[in-house]
Motif scaffolding. Structure first.
Motif, PDB file in Angstrom:
ATOM      1  N   ALA A 616      36.904  -5.546  33.064  1.00 38.45           N
ATOM      2  CA  ALA A 616      37.983  -4.833  33.755  1.00 38.45           C
ATOM      3  C   ALA A 616      37.715  -3.330  33.772  1.00 38.45           C
ATOM      4  CB  ALA A 616      39.317  -5.122  33.065  1.00 38.45           C
ATOM      5  N   ALA A 617      37.174  -2.828  32.680  1.00 38.12           N
ATOM      6  CA  ALA A 617      36.907  -1.388  32.595  1.00 38.12           C
ATOM      7  C   ALA A 617      35.585  -1.017  33.255  1.00 38.12           C
ATOM      8  CB  ALA A 617      36.897  -0.961  31.136  1.00 38.12           C
ATOM      9  N   ASN A 618      34.911  -2.004  33.806  1.00 45.12           N
ATOM     10  CA  ASN A 618      33.589  -1.802  34.398  1.00 45.12           C
ATOM     11  C   ASN A 618      32.578  -1.273  33.381  1.00 45.12           C
ATOM     12  OD1 ASN A 618      32.186  -2.407  36.662  1.00 45.12           O
ATOM     13  ND2 ASN A 618      33.269  -0.944  37.983  1.00 45.12           N
ATOM     14  N   ASP A 619      32.771  -1.621  32.138  1.00 47.49           N
ATOM     15  CA  ASP A 619      31.897  -1.186  31.052  1.00 47.49           C
ATOM     16  C   ASP A 619      31.056  -2.398  30.669  1.00 47.49           C
ATOM     17  OD1 ASP A 619      30.746  -0.289  28.704  1.00 47.49           O
ATOM     18  OD2 ASP A 619      32.595  -0.439  27.524  1.00 47.49           O
ATOM     19  N   ILE A 620      30.059  -2.672  31.521  1.00 51.75           N
ATOM     20  CA  ILE A 620      29.408  -3.970  31.383  1.00 51.75           C
ATOM     21  C   ILE A 620      28.028  -3.881  30.751  1.00 51.75           C
ATOM     22  CG2 ILE A 620      30.701  -5.114  33.192  1.00 51.75           C
ATOM     23  CD1 ILE A 620      28.624  -4.336  35.160  1.00 51.75           C
ATOM     24  N   GLY A 621      27.673  -2.660  30.270  1.00 52.08           N
ATOM     25  CA  GLY A 621      26.373  -2.479  29.628  1.00 52.08           C
ATOM     26  C   GLY A 621      26.262  -3.282  28.341  1.00 52.08           C
TER      27      GLY A 621
END
Ligand code: ATP
Ligand code: MG
Length: 645
Positions: A616-621
């Motif tokens: 959701a936070a686009n923190d996909i690293g």
């Protein structure tokens, strides 16, 4: 909203129950005012001791120092087997139901005892001694029960790893507990498919230098790789083993097992349980929470790889001399009526499963349920997550035909057994509430500064005093034990979950504290918003997380799985938002709704919101520890959908 519904105790259930409402209140008060007297009496009633204890309890939460029944001696396998032989040796102990409906088997207490003694001798012949850790990586076959109780018989500490876990997850757990011996199957069946258990075990074993022995149980019988210097055939070893194995005398506080948590919130913890307190708590909760009576057929669908399988497939029921059902398969194979077919086939009286299974079956429609009889059912249970009122009502009315009370049991790997729960003959039910504490359990709700809140309240759920089934340490890392459970609110056991207490003193679990969403200063529990979303007749399942929002602090991101055959569309999104507004308030309105064909879940079926939060936070690293995900492909799917939004 459905949470206002109240289902009073049924007179016919109360009439036969071990505990009615008056008894519950009286015994509960006694358990709190004189815990040592109360637990001493229970320990004498539920367990056979070789030597009595000198002191019931010594406990210091600040140092994570917890001892029950100090100086007491007993053996768990004796309590689960030997002591039943005179009275119920020929009673069925385990009904095994295979993955395929054509396969089942039954084992009496006498037969199980014999197998356990033989296997205990096999382990001894391999050099396993009291205190050694043994890793068990097995599917739901009766040999798993044999292996577990054989460890208990000789004082070896078992560490069960769910049979569906990957080689890497298995390796990490073998290394963490420093196991020298591993027990696995050649292969296993799951929903008609084959799981290459031995191949996984080989991969893991190759990376575990101290692991010297692998005992292999033939289940499918297909050809598998073999390492003669390390591998031992279970059947061959059993054929030569003596059935005479005197039990090891264990101290009440000697370790019984290590079990890793599900990993919903982070890296799994090696939870350590000891012998006396754990067994007492498992047995006592099993008897009273499920109102178990002699002759009942009892079925808990959990895998032995989870704490629910430890306490409520094996230790609790067997300690009480029950007939317990072990199911190898899945709820939807060969069809979505499998659970109810098994209930009819074996005339199951008590049935205990997880909300994830209930929601999945509900999405398949009522027909699969109503074409079966289910007349044998008397008590239903739920565990693992908050059960949404919508799913509760379906379970109650469609599965139970409005005859069977549902016990919504709140507890954790760490607690060893059920802490907050209705009792069938004593507690009026409210769908979605785990209701009241079990005997001896003192829950409290504290604010973020650790102040205990009275009356109607919402905040962090803590337990203020020890109970016998409490974990004693994180294996090999006592500091992590103190840090995780006793540091945040010094002197209290912090469960990591949030809860509300209503005007009747009933507890409602609102979800993980880490999952609480703070929208413009309003704290919202994920469970409540998700329950509103699943009220919609097209919605099968929903998971809600917060994401950083420039104005509100946090916004609400909802992942929604639709029922079989429903096409996603914008009108539906509008309806869902409207529903949340009506049920809760405009504050809880999701900012985003993403259609999710599947949700990331642990192997025990819990939604992993920490991964959804990152998406959701686009923190996909860095998605964190994903080793316990049931189906990693679900995450790729969600990421692809996220990118398109
Ligand atoms: P980890 O601790 O590694 O993150 P986990 O907490 O998922 O994993 P378990 O011990 O299997 O591991 O799960 C316990 C948790 O499950 C509880 O803390 C609670 O959040 C949830 N839970 C279990 N039963 C219920 C219930 N009846 N109602 C609400 N929540 C429940
Ligand atoms: Mg946990």
């Amino acid at each position: 909203m459905s949470e206002h519904h109240l289902y009073p105790v049924k007179p016919e259930i109360a009439a036969m129950a071990h505990i009615d409402a008056d008894q519950y209140h009286r015994l509960y008060r006694q358990s709190i005012s004189d815990p040592e007297g109360f637990w001493a009496e229970q320990a004498r009633q539920f367990l056979d001791w070789e030597q009595p204890w000198q002191q019931v309890l010594q406990c210091d939460f600040l140092n994570g120092d917890i001892h029950w029944f100090m100086g007491g001696k007993l053996n768990a396998s004796v309590n689960c087997l030997d002591r039943h032989l005179d009275t119920r040796g020929d009673q069925i102990a385990i009904i095994w139901e295979g993955d395929h409906p054509d396969y089942d088997a039954k084992l009496t207490y006498r037969e199980l005892h014999r197998e356990v003694c033989k296997f205990a001798n096999v382990l001894k012949a391999q050099g396993v001694r009291k205190g050694d850790r043994v890793c068990i990586y097995l599917p739901m076959i009766s040999e798993a029960a044999v292996a577990i109780l054989a460890c208990a018989r000789i004082g070896a500490v078992h560490s069960i790893v769910f049979g569906g876990f990957s080689a890497d997850a298995l390796r990490d757990r073998i290394l963490d507990a420093d196991c020298r011996l591993l027990i696995c199957a050649d292969e296993s069946y799951r929903g008609g498919k084959i799981v290459p258990a031995k191949i996984n075990a080989d991969k893991a074993a190759a990376q575990c230098p101290n692991l010297t022995t692998v005992i292999v149980i033939k289940h499918t019988g297909h050809a598998i790789p073999w390492h003669p210097e390390r591998d031992i055939c279970y059947r061959a070893a059993m054929a030569e083993a003596s059935a005479d194995c005197p039990p090891e005398t264990m101290d009440a506080e000697d370790p019984l097992f290590i079990l890793y948590t599900s990993g919903s919130t982070g890296k799994p913890k090696g939870v350590l349980h000891t012998t006396g307190g754990y067994l007492l708590y498992a047995a006592m909760t099993h008897k009273y929470v499920f109102d178990y009576h002699d002759g009942d057929v009892y079925w808990c669908t959990a895998d032995i790889g989870w704490i629910t399988g430890h306490s409520y497939v094996l230790y609790g029921p067997l300690c009480n001399g029950a007939t317990t059902l072990m199911f190898e398969g899945v709820p939807t194979y060969p069809a979505a009526d499998r659970f109810w077919q098994v209930v009819d086939k074996h005339q199951v009286n008590i049935f205990y499963t997880a909300p994830t299974a209930i929601r999945a079956l509900m999405a398949q429609g009522d027909g699969y349920v109503t074409r079966t009889d289910r007349g044998s059912l008397r008590i239903l249970g739920s565990v693992g997550e908050p059960i949404n009122p919508e799913a509760w009502e379906w379970y109650y009315h469609v599965v139970g035909g409005a005859r069977c009370p549902i016990v919504d049991t709140w507890w954790q790997t760490e607690t060893g057994g059920i802490l907050i729960t209705p009792l069938p003959g004593a507690t009026d039910l409210k769908p979605g509430s785990a209701t009241l504490p079990f005997f001896g359990i003192k829950p409290a709700i504290v604010d973020n500064d650790g102040h205990i809140l009275d009356g109607v309240a919402e905040g962090n759920l803590v337990i203020t005093d020890s109970w016998p089934g409490q974990m004693r340490s994180v294996y090999g890392d006592h500091d992590r034990f103190i840090e995780t459970y006793f540091k945040k609110f010094p002197g209290l056991y912090f469960a990591g979950d949030g809860a509300k207490r209503d005007e009747h003193g009933y507890y409602w679990i609102t979800g993980r504290v880490d999952d609480v969403i703070n929208v413009s200063g309003h704290r919202l529990g994920t469970a409540e918003i998700e329950s509103a979303l699943v009220l919609h007749h097209d919605v099968a399942e929903a998971a809600v997380v917060g994401f950083p929002h420039a104005i509100k602090g946090q916004g609400i991101y909802a992942y929604v799985t639709l029922n079989a055959g429903v096409q996603p569309n914008d009108e539906l999104k509008k309806q869902l938002k409207e529903l949340v507004k009506e049920e809760i308030s405009a504050i809880a309105l999701p900012d985003f709704i993403q259609w999710a064909p599947g949700l990331p879940k642990t192997r025990s079926g819990k939604i992993m919101r920490r991964i959804l939060r990152k998406i959701a936070a686009n923190d996909i690293g860095n998605l964190g520890d994903t080793s316990t995900l049931a189906d990693p492909a679900v995450v790729d799917d969600l990421l692809a959908q996220r990118a398109r939004q």
